[in-house]
Design an enzyme around this catalytic site. Sequence first.
Site, PDB file in Angstrom:
ATOM      1  CB  SER A   1      -6.878 -26.835  -8.222  1.00 43.24           C
ATOM      2  OG  SER A   1      -7.605 -26.578  -9.415  1.00 43.24           O
TER       3      SER A   1
ATOM      4  CE1 TYR B   1      -3.465 -22.548  -9.092  1.00 46.48           C
ATOM      5  CE2 TYR B   1      -4.802 -24.004 -10.448  1.00 46.48           C
ATOM      6  CZ  TYR B   1      -4.649 -23.228  -9.315  1.00 46.48           C
ATOM      7  OH  TYR B   1      -5.675 -23.146  -8.406  1.00 46.48           O
TER       8      TYR B   1
HETATM    9  P1  NAP Z   1      -7.541 -15.177  -4.182  1.00 43.21           P
HETATM   10  O1  NAP Z   1      -8.813 -14.480  -3.843  1.00 43.21           O
HETATM   11  O2  NAP Z   1      -6.620 -14.539  -5.166  1.00 43.21           O
HETATM   12  O3  NAP Z   1      -6.778 -15.461  -2.815  1.00 43.21           O
HETATM   13  C1  NAP Z   1      -5.433 -15.821  -2.748  1.00 43.21           C
HETATM   14  C2  NAP Z   1      -4.942 -15.549  -1.344  1.00 43.21           C
HETATM   15  O4  NAP Z   1      -3.567 -15.925  -1.269  1.00 43.21           O
HETATM   16  C3  NAP Z   1      -5.048 -14.082  -0.973  1.00 43.21           C
HETATM   17  O5  NAP Z   1      -5.462 -13.970   0.367  1.00 43.21           O
HETATM   18  C4  NAP Z   1      -3.619 -13.587  -1.124  1.00 43.21           C
HETATM   19  O6  NAP Z   1      -3.383 -12.539  -0.198  1.00 43.21           O
HETATM   20  C5  NAP Z   1      -2.829 -14.830  -0.766  1.00 43.21           C
HETATM   21  N1  NAP Z   1      -1.504 -14.779  -1.361  1.00 43.21           N
HETATM   22  C6  NAP Z   1      -1.177 -14.683  -2.675  1.00 43.21           C
HETATM   23  N2  NAP Z   1       0.143 -14.615  -2.830  1.00 43.21           N
HETATM   24  C7  NAP Z   1       0.681 -14.668  -1.578  1.00 43.21           C
HETATM   25  C8  NAP Z   1       1.988 -14.626  -1.066  1.00 43.21           C
HETATM   26  N3  NAP Z   1       3.054 -14.508  -1.882  1.00 43.21           N
HETATM   27  N4  NAP Z   1       2.180 -14.713   0.265  1.00 43.21           N
HETATM   28  C9  NAP Z   1       1.114 -14.812   1.093  1.00 43.21           C
HETATM   29  N5  NAP Z   1      -0.156 -14.873   0.669  1.00 43.21           N
HETATM   30  C10 NAP Z   1      -0.366 -14.776  -0.653  1.00 43.21           C
HETATM   31  O7  NAP Z   1      -7.822 -16.622  -4.765  1.00 43.21           O
HETATM   32  P2  NAP Z   1      -8.613 -17.891  -4.201  1.00 43.21           P
HETATM   33  O8  NAP Z   1      -9.368 -18.427  -5.356  1.00 43.21           O
HETATM   34  O9  NAP Z   1      -9.342 -17.597  -2.956  1.00 43.21           O
HETATM   35  O10 NAP Z   1      -7.406 -18.882  -3.918  1.00 43.21           O
HETATM   36  C11 NAP Z   1      -7.247 -19.604  -2.726  1.00 43.21           C
HETATM   37  C12 NAP Z   1      -6.730 -20.997  -3.049  1.00 43.21           C
HETATM   38  O11 NAP Z   1      -7.722 -21.706  -3.790  1.00 43.21           O
HETATM   39  C13 NAP Z   1      -5.457 -21.014  -3.919  1.00 43.21           C
HETATM   40  O12 NAP Z   1      -4.559 -21.987  -3.426  1.00 43.21           O
HETATM   41  C14 NAP Z   1      -5.983 -21.427  -5.291  1.00 43.21           C
HETATM   42  O13 NAP Z   1      -4.998 -22.076  -6.065  1.00 43.21           O
HETATM   43  C15 NAP Z   1      -7.109 -22.355  -4.882  1.00 43.21           C
HETATM   44  N6  NAP Z   1      -8.101 -22.603  -5.942  1.00 43.21           N
HETATM   45  C16 NAP Z   1      -8.854 -21.579  -6.428  1.00 43.21           C
HETATM   46  C17 NAP Z   1      -9.764 -21.834  -7.451  1.00 43.21           C
HETATM   47  C18 NAP Z   1     -10.622 -20.751  -8.041  1.00 43.21           C
HETATM   48  O14 NAP Z   1     -11.213 -20.963  -9.113  1.00 43.21           O
HETATM   49  N7  NAP Z   1     -10.758 -19.609  -7.379  1.00 43.21           N
HETATM   50  C19 NAP Z   1      -9.905 -23.136  -7.960  1.00 43.21           C
HETATM   51  C20 NAP Z   1      -9.127 -24.145  -7.436  1.00 43.21           C
HETATM   52  C21 NAP Z   1      -8.234 -23.879  -6.420  1.00 43.21           C
HETATM   53  P3  NAP Z   1      -2.415 -11.266  -0.370  1.00 43.21           P
HETATM   54  O15 NAP Z   1      -2.502 -10.804  -1.771  1.00 43.21           O
HETATM   55  O16 NAP Z   1      -2.950 -10.306   0.656  1.00 43.21           O
HETATM   56  O17 NAP Z   1      -1.069 -11.787   0.018  1.00 43.21           O
END
Ligand code: NAP
Length: 262
Positions: free
Chosen positions: A140, A153
Amino acid sequence: MNTKPSVLITGASSGIGATYADRFARRGHNLVLVARDVARMETLATRLREENNITIDIIQADLTQPNELAVVESRLRDDSQIGILINNAGASLGGSFIEQTTDDIERLVTLNTTALVRLASAVAPRLSQAGQGAIINISSAVALMPEFGLSVYGATKAFVLFLSQGLSLELAPKGVYVQAVLPAATRTEIWERAGADVDALPPMMDVNDLVDAALVGFDQREAVTIPPLHDATQWQTFETARQAMIPGFAQTQPAPRYLGPK
Ligand code: NAP
Protein backbone atom coordinates in the site's frame (compact mmCIF):
# COMPACT_ATOMS: atom_id res chain seq x y z
CA MET A 1 -4.64 -28.82 -21.68
CA ASN A 2 -3.91 -25.32 -20.39
CA THR A 3 -0.22 -24.53 -20.80
CA LYS A 4 -0.41 -21.27 -18.87
CA PRO A 5 0.52 -21.30 -15.19
CA SER A 6 -2.36 -21.44 -12.74
CA VAL A 7 -2.77 -18.41 -10.49
CA LEU A 8 -3.52 -18.69 -6.77
CA ILE A 9 -5.15 -15.51 -5.45
CA THR A 10 -5.77 -14.84 -1.77
CA GLY A 11 -8.61 -12.53 -0.84
CA ALA A 12 -10.32 -13.40 -4.11
CA SER A 13 -13.89 -12.99 -2.87
CA SER A 14 -14.05 -9.21 -3.34
CA GLY A 15 -12.27 -6.01 -4.36
CA ILE A 16 -8.76 -6.14 -5.75
CA GLY A 17 -8.44 -9.94 -5.48
CA ALA A 18 -11.72 -10.60 -7.33
CA THR A 19 -10.62 -8.16 -10.03
CA TYR A 20 -7.26 -9.92 -10.42
CA ALA A 21 -9.23 -13.17 -10.76
CA ASP A 22 -11.28 -11.65 -13.57
CA ARG A 23 -8.19 -10.37 -15.39
CA PHE A 24 -6.14 -13.58 -15.15
CA ALA A 25 -9.23 -15.57 -16.18
CA ARG A 26 -9.57 -13.39 -19.27
CA ARG A 27 -5.90 -14.07 -20.00
CA GLY A 28 -6.75 -17.77 -19.99
CA HIS A 29 -5.14 -18.88 -16.71
CA ASN A 30 -6.71 -21.50 -14.47
CA LEU A 31 -7.30 -20.15 -10.98
CA VAL A 32 -7.25 -21.15 -7.34
CA LEU A 33 -9.33 -18.73 -5.28
CA VAL A 34 -8.75 -18.37 -1.53
CA ALA A 35 -10.86 -16.48 1.05
CA ARG A 36 -13.39 -17.18 3.79
CA ASP A 37 -16.61 -16.44 1.87
CA VAL A 38 -17.15 -19.49 -0.33
CA ALA A 39 -20.54 -18.37 -1.66
CA ARG A 40 -19.05 -15.21 -3.16
CA MET A 41 -16.14 -17.13 -4.67
CA GLU A 42 -18.57 -19.70 -6.14
CA THR A 43 -20.58 -16.93 -7.79
CA LEU A 44 -17.43 -15.36 -9.22
CA ALA A 45 -16.05 -18.73 -10.33
CA THR A 46 -19.27 -19.71 -12.11
CA ARG A 47 -19.16 -16.54 -14.19
CA LEU A 48 -15.45 -16.75 -14.94
CA ARG A 49 -15.63 -20.45 -15.95
CA GLU A 50 -18.49 -19.73 -18.36
CA GLU A 51 -16.84 -16.68 -19.88
CA ASN A 52 -13.30 -18.02 -20.18
CA ASN A 53 -13.36 -21.83 -20.42
CA ILE A 54 -10.92 -22.28 -17.54
CA THR A 55 -10.86 -24.41 -14.40
CA ILE A 56 -11.22 -22.75 -11.01
CA ASP A 57 -10.69 -24.34 -7.61
CA ILE A 58 -11.86 -22.74 -4.40
CA ILE A 59 -10.20 -23.05 -1.02
CA GLN A 60 -12.07 -21.73 1.98
CA ALA A 61 -9.49 -20.51 4.46
CA ASP A 62 -9.23 -17.98 7.23
CA LEU A 63 -5.57 -17.11 6.76
CA THR A 64 -5.22 -16.04 10.41
CA GLN A 65 -5.84 -19.67 11.44
CA PRO A 66 -2.63 -21.74 11.22
CA ASN A 67 -4.39 -24.99 10.27
CA GLU A 68 -6.37 -23.30 7.47
CA LEU A 69 -3.32 -21.40 6.25
CA ALA A 70 -1.42 -24.71 6.16
CA VAL A 71 -3.88 -26.08 3.57
CA VAL A 72 -3.04 -23.20 1.23
CA GLU A 73 0.68 -23.61 1.89
CA SER A 74 0.48 -27.30 0.98
CA ARG A 75 -1.35 -26.52 -2.23
CA LEU A 76 1.37 -24.01 -3.18
CA ARG A 77 4.13 -26.52 -2.36
CA ASP A 78 2.60 -29.48 -4.14
CA ASP A 79 0.66 -28.19 -7.15
CA SER A 80 3.23 -27.73 -9.89
CA GLN A 81 0.58 -26.11 -12.13
CA ILE A 82 0.57 -23.01 -9.90
CA GLY A 83 3.12 -20.59 -11.27
CA ILE A 84 1.78 -17.30 -9.96
CA LEU A 85 0.88 -16.37 -6.36
CA ILE A 86 -1.08 -13.19 -5.72
CA ASN A 87 -0.70 -12.36 -2.04
CA ASN A 88 -3.64 -9.99 -1.83
CA ALA A 89 -5.74 -10.88 1.23
CA GLY A 90 -5.50 -8.12 3.77
CA ALA A 91 -7.43 -5.88 6.07
CA SER A 92 -7.23 -2.54 7.83
CA LEU A 93 -8.28 -1.52 11.31
CA GLY A 94 -10.25 1.54 12.39
CA GLY A 95 -9.23 3.85 15.20
CA SER A 96 -5.92 5.10 16.51
CA PHE A 97 -3.27 2.80 18.01
CA ILE A 98 -4.46 3.33 21.57
CA GLU A 99 -8.07 2.68 20.56
CA GLN A 100 -7.28 -0.59 18.76
CA THR A 101 -7.31 -3.74 20.88
CA THR A 102 -4.14 -5.76 21.23
CA ASP A 103 -5.92 -8.85 19.89
CA ASP A 104 -7.23 -7.00 16.82
CA ILE A 105 -3.72 -5.69 16.18
CA GLU A 106 -2.29 -9.18 16.37
CA ARG A 107 -4.94 -10.53 13.97
CA LEU A 108 -4.17 -7.76 11.50
CA VAL A 109 -0.43 -8.39 11.65
CA THR A 110 -1.01 -12.13 11.25
CA LEU A 111 -3.17 -11.69 8.14
CA ASN A 112 -1.16 -8.92 6.46
CA THR A 113 2.34 -10.23 7.21
CA THR A 114 2.61 -13.74 8.69
CA ALA A 115 0.18 -15.36 6.26
CA LEU A 116 1.68 -13.48 3.32
CA VAL A 117 5.28 -14.46 4.04
CA ARG A 118 4.35 -18.08 4.85
CA LEU A 119 2.62 -18.38 1.48
CA ALA A 120 5.59 -16.81 -0.31
CA SER A 121 7.89 -19.19 1.55
CA ALA A 122 5.74 -22.17 0.56
CA VAL A 123 5.92 -21.43 -3.15
CA ALA A 124 9.30 -19.74 -3.69
CA PRO A 125 11.53 -22.86 -3.49
CA ARG A 126 9.42 -24.69 -6.09
CA LEU A 127 9.32 -21.70 -8.45
CA SER A 128 13.08 -21.20 -8.04
CA GLN A 129 13.64 -24.87 -8.82
CA ALA A 130 11.49 -24.50 -11.95
CA GLY A 131 13.35 -21.31 -12.89
CA GLN A 132 10.13 -19.42 -13.54
CA GLY A 133 7.05 -17.98 -11.90
CA ALA A 134 5.86 -14.85 -10.17
CA ILE A 135 4.76 -13.56 -6.78
CA ILE A 136 2.62 -10.44 -6.60
CA ASN A 137 2.41 -8.90 -3.14
CA ILE A 138 -0.19 -6.22 -2.45
CA SER A 139 1.37 -3.56 -0.25
CA SER A 140 0.00 0.00 0.00
CA ALA A 141 1.10 3.59 -0.49
CA VAL A 142 0.50 3.85 3.28
CA ALA A 143 3.77 1.89 3.60
CA LEU A 144 5.48 5.17 2.71
CA MET A 145 3.29 7.41 4.89
CA PRO A 146 3.66 7.12 8.69
CA GLU A 147 1.95 10.53 8.67
CA PHE A 148 -1.32 8.91 7.58
CA GLY A 149 -2.29 7.69 11.05
CA LEU A 150 -2.67 4.00 10.16
CA SER A 151 0.43 2.97 12.10
CA VAL A 152 -0.08 -0.79 12.36
CA TYR A 153 -1.65 -1.20 8.93
CA GLY A 154 1.12 0.92 7.39
CA ALA A 155 3.77 -1.07 9.23
CA THR A 156 2.40 -4.33 7.83
CA LYS A 157 2.43 -2.84 4.35
CA ALA A 158 6.01 -1.57 4.83
CA PHE A 159 6.89 -5.17 5.73
CA VAL A 160 5.32 -6.30 2.45
CA LEU A 161 7.23 -3.68 0.46
CA PHE A 162 10.58 -4.51 2.06
CA LEU A 163 9.99 -8.25 1.73
CA SER A 164 9.08 -7.86 -1.93
CA GLN A 165 12.14 -5.75 -2.71
CA GLY A 166 14.39 -8.24 -0.92
CA LEU A 167 12.79 -11.27 -2.56
CA SER A 168 12.99 -9.58 -5.94
CA LEU A 169 16.75 -9.25 -5.52
CA GLU A 170 17.06 -12.85 -4.25
CA LEU A 171 14.73 -14.57 -6.70
CA ALA A 172 15.10 -12.63 -9.96
CA PRO A 173 18.44 -14.35 -10.72
CA LYS A 174 16.59 -17.66 -10.35
CA GLY A 175 13.96 -16.64 -12.89
CA VAL A 176 11.22 -15.75 -10.40
CA TYR A 177 9.62 -12.33 -10.71
CA VAL A 178 8.44 -10.56 -7.53
CA GLN A 179 6.25 -7.47 -7.72
CA ALA A 180 5.12 -5.15 -4.93
CA VAL A 181 1.94 -3.25 -5.78
CA LEU A 182 1.23 -0.07 -3.81
CA PRO A 183 -2.36 1.08 -4.31
CA ALA A 184 -3.51 4.28 -2.64
CA ALA A 185 -7.18 4.70 -1.70
CA THR A 186 -9.19 2.39 -3.94
CA ARG A 187 -12.95 1.88 -3.75
CA THR A 188 -13.44 -1.58 -2.23
CA GLU A 189 -15.06 -3.07 0.85
CA ILE A 190 -11.88 -2.63 2.92
CA TRP A 191 -13.12 0.76 4.14
CA GLU A 192 -16.51 -0.44 5.42
CA ARG A 193 -14.88 -3.50 6.98
CA ALA A 194 -12.64 -1.13 8.98
CA GLY A 195 -15.69 0.88 10.07
CA ALA A 196 -15.35 3.84 7.66
CA ASP A 197 -18.15 5.36 5.59
CA VAL A 198 -16.76 5.15 2.08
CA ASP A 199 -19.15 7.82 0.78
CA ALA A 200 -17.89 10.32 3.36
CA LEU A 201 -14.30 9.92 2.14
CA PRO A 202 -12.62 11.73 -0.78
CA PRO A 203 -13.00 10.18 -4.25
CA MET A 204 -11.01 6.98 -4.73
CA MET A 205 -9.49 5.06 -7.61
CA ASP A 206 -11.77 2.55 -9.30
CA VAL A 207 -10.66 -1.01 -8.57
CA ASN A 208 -10.68 -1.92 -12.28
CA ASP A 209 -8.33 0.95 -13.09
CA LEU A 210 -6.07 -0.04 -10.17
CA VAL A 211 -5.70 -3.67 -11.21
CA ASP A 212 -5.32 -2.89 -14.92
CA ALA A 213 -2.53 -0.42 -14.07
CA ALA A 214 -0.87 -2.95 -11.75
CA LEU A 215 -0.93 -5.48 -14.58
CA VAL A 216 0.86 -3.05 -16.89
CA GLY A 217 3.62 -2.99 -14.26
CA PHE A 218 3.44 -6.80 -14.04
CA ASP A 219 3.82 -7.21 -17.79
CA GLN A 220 6.82 -4.86 -17.72
CA ARG A 221 8.31 -6.91 -14.85
CA GLU A 222 8.48 -3.81 -12.66
CA ALA A 223 9.65 -4.55 -9.08
CA VAL A 224 7.57 -1.84 -7.43
CA THR A 225 4.35 -0.61 -9.03
CA ILE A 226 2.61 2.47 -7.63
CA PRO A 227 -0.45 3.05 -9.83
CA PRO A 228 -1.46 6.43 -8.32
CA LEU A 229 2.03 7.98 -8.50
CA HIS A 230 2.07 10.09 -11.66
CA ASP A 231 5.65 11.35 -11.32
CA ALA A 232 7.69 8.13 -11.44
CA THR A 233 10.95 10.06 -10.93
CA GLN A 234 9.87 10.72 -7.31
CA TRP A 235 10.10 7.02 -6.49
CA GLN A 236 13.41 6.75 -8.32
CA THR A 237 14.76 9.75 -6.39
CA PHE A 238 13.60 8.17 -3.10
CA GLU A 239 15.31 4.88 -3.94
CA THR A 240 18.49 6.63 -5.03
CA ALA A 241 18.62 8.59 -1.74
CA ARG A 242 18.09 5.38 0.26
CA GLN A 243 20.79 3.52 -1.62
CA ALA A 244 23.21 6.43 -1.19
CA MET A 245 23.10 5.83 2.60
CA ILE A 246 24.17 2.20 2.34
CA PRO A 247 27.96 2.70 2.14
CA GLY A 248 27.65 5.08 5.10
CA PHE A 249 26.35 2.27 7.36
CA ALA A 250 29.69 0.42 7.17
CA GLN A 251 31.38 2.30 10.02
CA THR A 252 33.18 0.97 13.07
CA GLN A 253 32.75 4.22 14.99
CA PRO A 254 29.52 6.05 15.87
CA ALA A 255 28.91 9.33 14.07
CA PRO A 256 30.53 12.34 15.81
CA ARG A 257 27.09 13.67 16.85
CA TYR A 258 26.69 10.61 19.10
CA LEU A 259 30.08 10.88 20.79
CA GLY A 260 29.47 12.04 24.34
CA PRO A 261 31.62 14.60 26.15
CA LYS A 262 35.15 13.30 26.67
P1 NAP B 1 -11.57 -6.09 0.36
O1 NAP B 1 -12.55 -5.89 -0.74
O2 NAP B 1 -12.03 -5.95 1.77
O3 NAP B 1 -10.89 -7.51 0.14
C1 NAP B 1 -10.15 -8.17 1.12
C2 NAP B 1 -10.08 -9.63 0.75
O4 NAP B 1 -9.31 -10.31 1.75
C3 NAP B 1 -11.45 -10.28 0.70
O5 NAP B 1 -11.50 -11.18 -0.38
C4 NAP B 1 -11.52 -11.04 2.01
O6 NAP B 1 -12.32 -12.20 1.85
C5 NAP B 1 -10.07 -11.40 2.24
N1 NAP B 1 -9.81 -11.62 3.65
C6 NAP B 1 -9.98 -10.76 4.68
N2 NAP B 1 -9.68 -11.34 5.84
C7 NAP B 1 -9.30 -12.62 5.54
C8 NAP B 1 -8.89 -13.72 6.30
N3 NAP B 1 -8.80 -13.65 7.65
N4 NAP B 1 -8.58 -14.87 5.68
C9 NAP B 1 -8.69 -14.96 4.33
N5 NAP B 1 -9.06 -13.94 3.55
C10 NAP B 1 -9.38 -12.79 4.16
O7 NAP B 1 -10.36 -5.07 0.23
P2 NAP B 1 -9.31 -4.77 -0.94
O8 NAP B 1 -9.18 -3.30 -0.98
O9 NAP B 1 -9.64 -5.48 -2.19
O10 NAP B 1 -7.98 -5.36 -0.30
C11 NAP B 1 -7.09 -6.21 -0.98
C12 NAP B 1 -5.67 -5.83 -0.61
O11 NAP B 1 -5.38 -4.52 -1.10
C13 NAP B 1 -5.39 -5.79 0.90
O12 NAP B 1 -4.14 -6.39 1.18
C14 NAP B 1 -5.34 -4.29 1.20
O13 NAP B 1 -4.54 -4.00 2.33
C15 NAP B 1 -4.73 -3.78 -0.09
N6 NAP B 1 -4.93 -2.34 -0.32
C16 NAP B 1 -6.18 -1.83 -0.48
C17 NAP B 1 -6.34 -0.46 -0.66
C18 NAP B 1 -7.70 0.16 -0.83
O14 NAP B 1 -7.81 1.40 -0.73
N7 NAP B 1 -8.73 -0.61 -1.13
C19 NAP B 1 -5.22 0.38 -0.70
C20 NAP B 1 -3.97 -0.18 -0.54
C21 NAP B 1 -3.82 -1.53 -0.37
P3 NAP B 1 -13.27 -12.91 2.93
O15 NAP B 1 -13.92 -11.86 3.75
O16 NAP B 1 -14.20 -13.72 2.08
O17 NAP B 1 -12.33 -13.78 3.70
